[in-house]
Design a protein around this motif. Structure first.
Motif, PDB file in Angstrom:
ATOM      1  N   LYS A 152       0.838  -1.202   0.000  1.00 47.91           N
ATOM      2  CA  LYS A 152       0.000   0.000   0.000  1.00 47.91           C
ATOM      3  C   LYS A 152       0.874   1.253   0.000  1.00 47.91           C
ATOM      4  O   LYS A 152       0.624   2.205  -0.734  1.00 47.91           O
ATOM      5  CB  LYS A 152      -0.871  -0.019   1.263  1.00 47.91           C
ATOM      6  CG  LYS A 152      -2.330   0.262   0.990  1.00 47.91           C
ATOM      7  CD  LYS A 152      -3.087   0.382   2.281  1.00 47.91           C
ATOM      8  CE  LYS A 152      -4.148  -0.702   2.387  1.00 47.91           C
ATOM      9  NZ  LYS A 152      -4.854  -0.649   3.677  1.00 47.91           N
ATOM     10  N   HIS A 153       1.912   1.228   0.846  1.00 47.57           N
ATOM     11  CA  HIS A 153       2.795   2.397   0.964  1.00 47.57           C
ATOM     12  C   HIS A 153       3.389   2.776  -0.386  1.00 47.57           C
ATOM     13  O   HIS A 153       3.534   3.955  -0.703  1.00 47.57           O
ATOM     14  CB  HIS A 153       3.914   2.119   1.968  1.00 47.57           C
ATOM     15  CG  HIS A 153       5.020   3.125   1.904  1.00 47.57           C
ATOM     16  ND1 HIS A 153       4.894   4.389   2.449  1.00 47.57           N
ATOM     17  CD2 HIS A 153       6.242   3.086   1.308  1.00 47.57           C
ATOM     18  CE1 HIS A 153       6.005   5.063   2.209  1.00 47.57           C
ATOM     19  NE2 HIS A 153       6.839   4.306   1.524  1.00 47.57           N
ATOM     20  N   PHE A 154       3.757   1.773  -1.187  1.00 48.51           N
ATOM     21  CA  PHE A 154       4.367   2.051  -2.493  1.00 48.51           C
ATOM     22  C   PHE A 154       3.306   2.259  -3.579  1.00 48.51           C
ATOM     23  O   PHE A 154       3.625   2.294  -4.772  1.00 48.51           O
ATOM     24  CB  PHE A 154       5.338   0.924  -2.878  1.00 48.51           C
ATOM     25  CG  PHE A 154       6.634   0.983  -2.098  1.00 48.51           C
ATOM     26  CD1 PHE A 154       7.649   1.852  -2.470  1.00 48.51           C
ATOM     27  CD2 PHE A 154       6.816   0.185  -0.969  1.00 48.51           C
ATOM     28  CE1 PHE A 154       8.843   1.910  -1.752  1.00 48.51           C
ATOM     29  CE2 PHE A 154       8.010   0.240  -0.237  1.00 48.51           C
ATOM     30  CZ  PHE A 154       9.026   1.111  -0.637  1.00 48.51           C
ATOM     31  N   GLY A 155       2.047   2.375  -3.168  1.00 44.26           N
ATOM     32  CA  GLY A 155       0.979   2.740  -4.090  1.00 44.26           C
ATOM     33  C   GLY A 155       0.566   1.625  -5.044  1.00 44.26           C
ATOM     34  O   GLY A 155       0.066   1.913  -6.132  1.00 44.26           O
ATOM     35  N   ARG A 156       0.772   0.376  -4.644  1.00 45.27           N
ATOM     36  CA  ARG A 156       0.412  -0.735  -5.512  1.00 45.27           C
ATOM     37  C   ARG A 156      -0.699  -1.566  -4.886  1.00 45.27           C
ATOM     38  O   ARG A 156      -0.983  -1.446  -3.693  1.00 45.27           O
ATOM     39  CB  ARG A 156       1.623  -1.669  -5.735  1.00 45.27           C
ATOM     40  CG  ARG A 156       2.820  -1.032  -6.375  1.00 45.27           C
ATOM     41  CD  ARG A 156       2.582  -0.571  -7.804  1.00 45.27           C
ATOM     42  NE  ARG A 156       2.183  -1.594  -8.745  1.00 45.27           N
ATOM     43  CZ  ARG A 156       2.954  -2.088  -9.718  1.00 45.27           C
ATOM     44  NH1 ARG A 156       4.189  -1.659  -9.847  1.00 45.27           N
ATOM     45  NH2 ARG A 156       2.488  -2.992 -10.559  1.00 45.27           N
ATOM     46  N   THR A 157      -1.305  -2.431  -5.688  1.00 45.48           N
ATOM     47  CA  THR A 157      -2.182  -3.464  -5.146  1.00 45.48           C
ATOM     48  C   THR A 157      -1.639  -4.791  -5.646  1.00 45.48           C
ATOM     49  O   THR A 157      -1.073  -4.856  -6.744  1.00 45.48           O
ATOM     50  CB  THR A 157      -3.652  -3.306  -5.596  1.00 45.48           C
ATOM     51  OG1 THR A 157      -3.680  -3.173  -7.010  1.00 45.48           O
ATOM     52  CG2 THR A 157      -4.325  -2.109  -4.952  1.00 45.48           C
ATOM     53  N   ALA A 158      -1.797  -5.818  -4.837  1.00 51.49           N
ATOM     54  CA  ALA A 158      -1.280  -7.129  -5.224  1.00 51.49           C
ATOM     55  C   ALA A 158      -2.177  -8.210  -4.650  1.00 51.49           C
ATOM     56  O   ALA A 158      -2.822  -8.022  -3.614  1.00 51.49           O
ATOM     57  CB  ALA A 158       0.150  -7.303  -4.711  1.00 51.49           C
ATOM     58  N   ARG A 159      -2.206  -9.330  -5.345  1.00 52.81           N
ATOM     59  CA  ARG A 159      -2.902 -10.509  -4.839  1.00 52.81           C
ATOM     60  C   ARG A 159      -1.927 -11.227  -3.925  1.00 52.81           C
ATOM     61  O   ARG A 159      -0.749 -11.390  -4.278  1.00 52.81           O
ATOM     62  CB  ARG A 159      -3.287 -11.394  -6.014  1.00 52.81           C
ATOM     63  CG  ARG A 159      -4.404 -12.379  -5.741  1.00 52.81           C
ATOM     64  CD  ARG A 159      -4.917 -12.931  -7.066  1.00 52.81           C
ATOM     65  NE  ARG A 159      -3.835 -13.630  -7.775  1.00 52.81           N
ATOM     66  CZ  ARG A 159      -3.624 -14.941  -7.675  1.00 52.81           C
ATOM     67  NH1 ARG A 159      -4.400 -15.688  -6.922  1.00 52.81           N
ATOM     68  NH2 ARG A 159      -2.634 -15.511  -8.339  1.00 52.81           N
ATOM     69  N   LEU A 160      -2.411 -11.619  -2.742  1.00 47.47           N
ATOM     70  CA  LEU A 160      -1.528 -12.308  -1.793  1.00 47.47           C
ATOM     71  C   LEU A 160      -2.102 -13.674  -1.467  1.00 47.47           C
ATOM     72  O   LEU A 160      -3.278 -13.788  -1.126  1.00 47.47           O
ATOM     73  CB  LEU A 160      -1.395 -11.460  -0.516  1.00 47.47           C
ATOM     74  CG  LEU A 160      -0.471 -11.964   0.600  1.00 47.47           C
ATOM     75  CD1 LEU A 160       0.062 -10.786   1.411  1.00 47.47           C
ATOM     76  CD2 LEU A 160      -1.154 -12.942   1.544  1.00 47.47           C
ATOM     77  N   CYS A 161      -1.304 -14.720  -1.623  1.00 45.79           N
ATOM     78  CA  CYS A 161      -1.700 -16.065  -1.192  1.00 45.79           C
ATOM     79  C   CYS A 161      -0.655 -16.544  -0.196  1.00 45.79           C
ATOM     80  O   CYS A 161       0.503 -16.131  -0.266  1.00 45.79           O
ATOM     81  CB  CYS A 161      -1.736 -17.048  -2.344  1.00 45.79           C
ATOM     82  SG  CYS A 161      -2.903 -16.611  -3.621  1.00 45.79           S
ATOM     83  N   ARG A 162      -1.090 -17.424   0.702  1.00 49.03           N
ATOM     84  CA  ARG A 162      -0.171 -17.974   1.703  1.00 49.03           C
ATOM     85  C   ARG A 162      -0.267 -19.473   1.729  1.00 49.03           C
ATOM     86  O   ARG A 162      -1.346 -20.015   1.532  1.00 49.03           O
ATOM     87  CB  ARG A 162      -0.605 -17.493   3.097  1.00 49.03           C
ATOM     88  CG  ARG A 162      -0.117 -16.158   3.484  1.00 49.03           C
ATOM     89  CD  ARG A 162      -0.828 -15.664   4.722  1.00 49.03           C
ATOM     90  NE  ARG A 162      -0.624 -16.510   5.903  1.00 49.03           N
ATOM     91  CZ  ARG A 162      -0.957 -16.158   7.135  1.00 49.03           C
ATOM     92  NH1 ARG A 162      -1.510 -14.977   7.358  1.00 49.03           N
ATOM     93  NH2 ARG A 162      -0.755 -16.964   8.144  1.00 49.03           N
ATOM     94  N   LEU A 176       2.982 -15.692  -1.516  1.00 54.07           N
ATOM     95  CA  LEU A 176       3.056 -15.563  -2.973  1.00 54.07           C
ATOM     96  C   LEU A 176       2.317 -14.283  -3.361  1.00 54.07           C
ATOM     97  O   LEU A 176       1.126 -14.134  -3.055  1.00 54.07           O
ATOM     98  CB  LEU A 176       2.404 -16.776  -3.649  1.00 54.07           C
ATOM     99  CG  LEU A 176       3.007 -18.125  -3.235  1.00 54.07           C
ATOM    100  CD1 LEU A 176       2.117 -18.834  -2.236  1.00 54.07           C
ATOM    101  CD2 LEU A 176       3.203 -19.005  -4.455  1.00 54.07           C
ATOM    102  N   LEU A 177       3.047 -13.372  -3.966  1.00 55.40           N
ATOM    103  CA  LEU A 177       2.473 -12.064  -4.281  1.00 55.40           C
ATOM    104  C   LEU A 177       2.535 -11.807  -5.775  1.00 55.40           C
ATOM    105  O   LEU A 177       3.537 -12.133  -6.420  1.00 55.40           O
ATOM    106  CB  LEU A 177       3.275 -10.966  -3.569  1.00 55.40           C
ATOM    107  CG  LEU A 177       3.320 -11.104  -2.056  1.00 55.40           C
ATOM    108  CD1 LEU A 177       4.581 -10.495  -1.492  1.00 55.40           C
ATOM    109  CD2 LEU A 177       2.103 -10.439  -1.448  1.00 55.40           C
ATOM    110  N   GLU A 178       1.448 -11.219  -6.289  1.00 53.43           N
ATOM    111  CA  GLU A 178       1.436 -10.855  -7.710  1.00 53.43           C
ATOM    112  C   GLU A 178       0.761  -9.495  -7.849  1.00 53.43           C
ATOM    113  O   GLU A 178      -0.353  -9.293  -7.364  1.00 53.43           O
ATOM    114  CB  GLU A 178       0.664 -11.924  -8.500  1.00 53.43           C
ATOM    115  CG  GLU A 178       0.815 -11.732  -9.965  1.00 53.43           C
ATOM    116  CD  GLU A 178       0.216 -12.909 -10.761  1.00 53.43           C
ATOM    117  OE1 GLU A 178      -0.071 -13.968 -10.159  1.00 53.43           O
ATOM    118  OE2 GLU A 178       0.024 -12.724 -11.956  1.00 53.43           O
ATOM    119  N   TYR A 179       1.459  -8.556  -8.487  1.00 54.68           N
ATOM    120  CA  TYR A 179       0.861  -7.226  -8.689  1.00 54.68           C
ATOM    121  C   TYR A 179      -0.397  -7.347  -9.524  1.00 54.68           C
ATOM    122  O   TYR A 179      -0.437  -8.111 -10.498  1.00 54.68           O
ATOM    123  CB  TYR A 179       1.838  -6.304  -9.438  1.00 54.68           C
ATOM    124  CG  TYR A 179       2.919  -5.684  -8.563  1.00 54.68           C
ATOM    125  CD1 TYR A 179       2.629  -5.173  -7.296  1.00 54.68           C
ATOM    126  CD2 TYR A 179       4.229  -5.589  -9.027  1.00 54.68           C
ATOM    127  CE1 TYR A 179       3.617  -4.599  -6.514  1.00 54.68           C
ATOM    128  CE2 TYR A 179       5.219  -5.015  -8.253  1.00 54.68           C
ATOM    129  CZ  TYR A 179       4.919  -4.509  -6.992  1.00 54.68           C
ATOM    130  OH  TYR A 179       5.892  -3.953  -6.234  1.00 54.68           O
TER     131      TYR A 179
END
Ligand code: HEM
Length: 180
Positions: A152-162, A176-179
């Motif tokens: 969020k701080h870097f102004g992005r959104t990403a899908r997060l899986c664990r 596992l992160l994907e923009y």
């Protein structure tokens, strides 16, 4: 655990719940420290666990949700408290890749008694990041909140899986992160 984590936790409780809630959870828990935390002190990790559990009982919010919320809050506190760590980074994933060797290794110099987790980078490219968190304190939900706060701080959104890998005390958490 470093006092800064406790003082930021109390700040979050006061802002997102109330000052009374801070007093209530301190009263609920038998704290060897008495709950008078200073940012430079060091306190037992168990006190944080007990405080989060007390907050969960009083608020009805599940512990993992509280830890995630706190992680996001804590990341913003780090941005304000450690601005030099952010000056060379323009991207969330490259910042996260440096957690182990850059950020936490600097933290260790500032606070030699800090109890830090370990992060192993399994994959990193422009769109995807895979990192594995290991810590005997098993604060994977806090780690998730910190990661989300960072993105969020870097102004992005990403899908997060664990996913959990390994078993028992050896278990570790893969993020596992994907923009998007
Ligand atoms: C400028 C950024 C950061 C700073 C200054 C920082 C500093 C710290 C400090 C002072 C602690 C407490 C150590 C102790 O209690 O003894 C800590 C713990 C922790 N940090 Fe960081 N951190 C940063 C970013 C991150 C990020 C982005 C993540 C997630 C990828 C992360 C994951 C954690 C976790 C999960 C802990 C809890 C201890 C554990 O899991 O064993 N930190 N960090």
């Amino acid at each position: 655990m470093k006092g800064v984590v406790f003082t930021e936790f109390m700040d979050m409780v006061e802002k997102q719940f109330s000052a009374d809630m801070v007093d209530d959870i301190i009263e609920d828990v038998e704290l060897p420290s008495g709950g008078a935390y200073t940012a430079v002190g060091t306190y037992p990790h168990g006190e944080m666990v007990a405080l989060v559990m007390a907050l969960s009982t009083r608020s009805g919010v599940a512990v993992p949700d509280l830890l995630r919320t706190f992680g996001e809050y804590l990341f913003t506190s780090f941005v304000n408290g450690f601005p030099t760590f952010f000056k060379d980074h323009g991207d969330a994933f490259s910042f996260l890749v440096g957690i182990e060797d850059v950020i936490h290794s600097e933290v260790r110099k500032l606070y030699p008694d800090a109890e830090l987790p370990r992060f192993d980078v399994e994959h990193h490219d422009d769109r995807r990041l895979v990192i594995v968190y290991s810590s005997v304190r098993h604060l994977e939900d806090l780690a998730e909140g910190l990661i989300l706060g960072c993105i969020k701080h870097f102004g992005r959104t990403a899908r997060l899986c664990r996913e959990t890998i390994g078993e028992g005390e050896q278990r570790r958490e893969r993020f596992l992160l994907e923009y998007s």
